[in-house]
Design an enzyme around this catalytic site. Structure first.
Site, PDB file in Angstrom:
ATOM      1  CB  CYS A   2       0.571  -3.658 -16.572  1.00 23.35           C
ATOM      2  SG  CYS A   2      -0.341  -5.172 -16.377  1.00 23.35           S
ATOM      3  NE  ARG A  27       2.911   1.046 -13.125  1.00 29.29           N
ATOM      4  CZ  ARG A  27       2.009   2.024 -13.118  1.00 29.29           C
ATOM      5  NH1 ARG A  27       2.342   3.203 -12.670  1.00 29.29           N
ATOM      6  NH2 ARG A  27       0.806   1.843 -13.580  1.00 29.29           N
ATOM      7  CD1 TRP A  74       1.356  -7.747 -10.220  1.00 24.69           C
ATOM      8  CD2 TRP A  74      -0.814  -7.378 -10.607  1.00 24.69           C
ATOM      9  NE1 TRP A  74       0.673  -8.035  -9.076  1.00 24.69           N
ATOM     10  CE2 TRP A  74      -0.660  -7.816  -9.278  1.00 24.69           C
ATOM     11  CE3 TRP A  74      -2.092  -7.083 -11.068  1.00 24.69           C
ATOM     12  CZ2 TRP A  74      -1.733  -7.969  -8.413  1.00 24.69           C
ATOM     13  CZ3 TRP A  74      -3.166  -7.232 -10.210  1.00 24.69           C
ATOM     14  CH2 TRP A  74      -2.974  -7.668  -8.898  1.00 24.69           C
ATOM     15  CG  ASN A  98      -1.969  -0.873 -16.465  1.00 28.79           C
ATOM     16  OD1 ASN A  98      -2.538  -1.709 -15.769  1.00 28.79           O
ATOM     17  ND2 ASN A  98      -1.453   0.234 -15.975  1.00 28.79           N
ATOM     18  N   GLY A  99      -4.593  -3.027 -17.237  1.00 28.15           N
ATOM     19  CA  GLY A  99      -6.001  -2.958 -16.849  1.00 28.15           C
ATOM     20  C   GLY A  99      -6.745  -4.212 -17.273  1.00 28.15           C
ATOM     21  CD  GLU A 480       0.784  -0.104   7.663  1.00 20.08           C
ATOM     22  OE1 GLU A 480      -0.248  -0.543   7.116  1.00 20.08           O
ATOM     23  OE2 GLU A 480       1.799   0.188   7.025  1.00 20.08           O
ATOM     24  CE  LYS A 484       3.514  -2.081   5.223  1.00 18.04           C
ATOM     25  NZ  LYS A 484       2.805  -0.948   4.724  1.00 18.04           N
ATOM     26  CD  GLU A 487       2.710  -4.821   2.323  1.00 25.16           C
ATOM     27  OE1 GLU A 487       2.254  -4.732   1.183  1.00 25.16           O
ATOM     28  OE2 GLU A 487       2.734  -3.867   3.117  1.00 25.16           O
ATOM     29  CG  HIS A 503     -15.130 -10.281  22.411  1.00 31.13           C
ATOM     30  ND1 HIS A 503     -16.223 -10.562  23.193  1.00 31.13           N
ATOM     31  CD2 HIS A 503     -14.591  -9.144  22.917  1.00 31.13           C
ATOM     32  CE1 HIS A 503     -16.354  -9.618  24.117  1.00 31.13           C
ATOM     33  NE2 HIS A 503     -15.368  -8.755  23.972  1.00 31.13           N
ATOM     34  CE  LYS A 603       4.533   2.255  -3.634  1.00 31.24           C
ATOM     35  NZ  LYS A 603       4.515   2.004  -2.183  1.00 31.24           N
TER      36      LYS A 603
HETATM   37  C1  F6R Z   1       0.728  -1.883   1.662  1.00 30.18           C
HETATM   38  C2  F6R Z   1       0.413  -0.955   0.585  1.00 30.18           C
HETATM   39  C3  F6R Z   1      -0.951  -1.014   0.000  1.00 30.18           C
HETATM   40  C4  F6R Z   1      -1.414   0.382  -0.460  1.00 30.18           C
HETATM   41  C5  F6R Z   1      -2.754   0.267  -1.197  1.00 30.18           C
HETATM   42  C6  F6R Z   1      -3.283   1.625  -1.619  1.00 30.18           C
HETATM   43  O1  F6R Z   1       2.024  -1.672   2.151  1.00 30.18           O
HETATM   44  O2  F6R Z   1       1.233  -0.181   0.171  1.00 30.18           O
HETATM   45  O3  F6R Z   1      -1.852  -1.590   0.886  1.00 30.18           O
HETATM   46  O4  F6R Z   1      -1.519   1.204   0.649  1.00 30.18           O
HETATM   47  O5  F6R Z   1      -2.607  -0.553  -2.333  1.00 30.18           O
HETATM   48  O6  F6R Z   1      -2.424   2.253  -2.522  1.00 30.18           O
HETATM   49  P1  F6R Z   1      -2.498   3.807  -2.767  1.00 30.18           P
HETATM   50  O7  F6R Z   1      -2.102   4.481  -1.499  1.00 30.18           O
HETATM   51  O8  F6R Z   1      -1.547   4.083  -3.887  1.00 30.18           O
HETATM   52  O9  F6R Z   1      -3.925   4.132  -3.123  1.00 30.18           O
END
Ligand code: F6R
Length: 608
Positions: A2, A27, A74, A98-99, A480, A484, A487, A503, A603
């Site tokens: 949020c 975000r 959110w 927010n929270g 990773e 990527k 998501e 395995h 975000k």
């Molecule tokens: C994936 C992504 C998330 C963040 C994770 C941690 O592309 O961006 O997996 O890496 O939410 O966020 P931060 O780095 O802000 O603690």
């Protein structure tokens, strides 16, 4: 997560509040709303989905008023519909939040027993009901707010507005960040300084346990017992950056192409290119005197930490314990003050990472933070701050922050190696020279592989599942790559250590599922080729991401071979990140998903 904004102003605020919300769009959110006070009335417009829906509402029914609050939501409690969108109103009290209010069910039962009627499924509404009840009891807004704050538990940032006190917003923080911005005859509130950038760069960050009474003249900050506290005003650097896409279709694309430049900013903090040595920034923690290193982070930042583990152990012979922060914080791991701990976070606000940090602080460890936002809570609570200098990362999927985190971790590991006498000066210089090559090689790779990745993305977009394999530092990179892809394209993908293939995951291999093998020509190359053979023998379709030497050495049939320039092992993870980022990006674009704000994602994850 949020986003919150608020203005106590001297001219209409609705349009400016929505503009500020746009700066928080990165975000992630699924509904939005704005409320103002005008002519003795609270009024609001709310809409499900993206901000243009809210703008359409406002065009049809504009809002007047010089005091207002606004929110991007959110969803946590209750589906993302208009009724659950903030602001919530109860008897002249308006709230954005927010929270999570953890004792919300208990408070809701108590309020309902007392006759309160709830109009949403949110936890937020208990805040409005409690404040309204305390106002009815005869308390003034500040007293009512403090009484409510002493009842609610959880992690939250909130802003409350009062119909009968139109020149005031009261904000509180216990977890997610909040910044107060000071203008001329107007005062602002925002989840971060980027939201407030068009209004002011004079900022005060609230800390946990702060309650701020905001008027046009400024802000008075107290703790939850009502005692005055002083918080410094600072000039925010975040405001210096322009948040726009430039010539790119998406922020993610822009951020991928920014990497050669921002990597050099990151490196220049830790490395002296004139002498090819790491500098004092890299030795803020005395790695020579620590017995081991604990690393904790979430998501992509965790995967950067996992690559860092290989480097700290290899170059500095420093044992590393690493875990995702949501597990780390509850493992009750025995730790000692002889250890150091490193927390990696782009936003510097991730709730689980922050909780892990606080756990380590209680155990007396020296704390280091690898962060992008220097003013963030994680940075402020650390002994040593290692900025990654990536600039604002707006795309929800992390790209440039990941490679900058890696660059910083590489420099720290080399510095630790020197400090522990495991790396000679000559080796240090050679490694630093390799780091210095990165911006140039990255530019070369971005230009060279883009067309191939774009055409491969068409193939990938037809698939339901994709497997990524790698060994050594290419193993976290495989994870990773899978993260990527899933998501932003919503295609199911998994990253595995190539040696683990037989395995279990080998059972999945067929002609349908592409297997993306990340294999620079390094110490592990021959072993990975054996695993590729196992895939090929079962009719698997291989996308082989290697270097020129690797491409020349392998005779296996592939669906595609991507041959990058051959580079030293220390920079291979950053260089090999580029094709996997581009592949995920183009696949998502081809599939028509919301690349910068993929569904369900936020975000900055400020709840557990
Ligand atoms: C994936 C992504 C998330 C963040 C994770 C941690 O592309 O961006 O997996 O890496 O939410 O966020 P931060 O780095 O802000 O603690």
């Amino acid at each position: 997560m949020c986003g919150i904004v608020g203005i106590v102003g001297n001219k209409p605020v609705a349009g400016r509040l929505v503009d500020a919300l746009k700066r928080l769009e990165y975000r992630g959110y699924d509904s939005a709303g704005v409320a103002t006070i005008y002519d003795g009335r609270l009024e609001r417009r709310r809409a499900e989905g993206k901000l243009f829906n809210l703008e359409k509402r406002l065009d049809a029914e504009p809002l007047s008023g010089a005091t207002g609050i606004a929110h991007t939501r959110w969803a946590t409690h209750g589906v993302p519909n208009e009724a659950n969108a903030h602001p919530h109103f109860v008897d002249g009290v308006a709230v954005v939040h927010n929270g999570i209010i953890e004792n919300f069910s208990e408070l809701r039962d108590e309020l309902v027993a007392d006759g309160a009627v709830f109009n949403s499924q949110t936890d937020t509404e208990v805040i409005a009901h409690l404040v309204a009840r305390h106002l009815r009891e005869g308390l003034d807004p500040a007293e009512a707010m403090l009484k409510m704050l002493n009842r609610v538990t959880g992690a939250y940032a909130m802003a409350v507005m009062f119909r009968d006190d139109p020149g005031t917003i009261i904000a509180a923080r216990s977890g997610p960040p909040l910044a107060v911005g000071f203008g001329k005859g107007e005062t602002f509130l925002g989840s971060d300084a980027i939201a407030l950038a068009p209004f002011t760069n004079e900022i005060t960050y609230l800390v946990d346990g702060d309650c701020a009474l905001i008027t046009r003249e400024g802000a008075t900050i107290v703790d939850f017992s009502g005692n005055r506290v002083d918080r410094p005003r600072q000039l925010s650097q975040a405001t210096a950056f322009m948040v726009d896409k430039g010539n790119h279709r998406h922020f993610m694309e822009k951020e991928i192409y920014e990497q050669p430049e921002v990597i050099s900013h990151a490196l220049s903090q830790y490395v002296d290119f004139a002498t090819d040595r790491v500098n004092g920034m890299a030795s803020q923690i005395d790695f020579a005197s620590v017995s081991s290193l604990a690393i904790s982070a979430c998501g992509t930042a965790y995967l950067a930490g996992l690559i860092g583990k290989y480097w700290f152990e290899r170059y500095a012979r420093l044992p590393v314990e690493i875990d995702v922060a949501s597990e780390f914080r509850y493992r009750e791991m025995p730790l000692s003050p002889s250890q150091a701990a490193l927390f990696i976070s782009q936003s510097g606000e991730t709730a689980d990472t922050l909780a892990s940090l606080r756990y380590c602080r209680e155990q007396g460890l020296k704390i280091g933070a690898v962060v992008n936002v220097r003013e963030s809570t994680i940075a402020r609570e650390s002994d040593a701050v290692y900025p990654i200098m990536a600039g604002p990362e707006i795309g929800v999927a992390s790209t440039k922050a990941f490679t900058c985190q890696l660059a910083v971790l590489a420099a720290l590991a080399i510095g630790a190696g020197r400090a522990r006498d495991m790396v000679s000066v000559e080796e240090e210089k050679a490694l630093v020279r390799h780091l210095a090559e990165m911006p140039r090689v990255m530019s070369q790779v971005l230009n060279a592989v883009q067309p191939q990745m774009e055409s491969l993305s068409r193939e990938l977009s037809k698939c339901k599942d994709v497997l990524y394999l790698g060994r050594g530092t290419s193993f976290p990179l495989a994870m990773e790559g899978a993260l990527k892809l899933k998501e932003i394209s919503y295609i199911h993908a998994e990253g595995y250590a190539a040696g683990e293939l037989k395995h279990g995951p080998i059972a999945l291999i067929d002609e349908e599922m592409p297997v993306i093998v990340i294999a620079p020509h390094d110490r592990f190359f021959e072993k990975t080729i054996s695993n590729m053979q196992e895939v090929a023998a079962r009719g698997g379709r291989i996308i082989f991401i290697t270097d020129e030497k690797g491409a020349a050495a392998s005779k296996l049939p592939t669906m595609a071979t991507i041959a990058l320039p051959h580079v030293d092992e220390i920079i291979a993870p950053m260089i090999f990140s580029l094709p996997i980022q581009l592949l995920a990006y183009h696949t998502a674009v081809f599939m028509g998903t919301d690349v910068d704000q993929p569904r369900n994602l936020a975000k900055s994850v400020t709840v557990e």
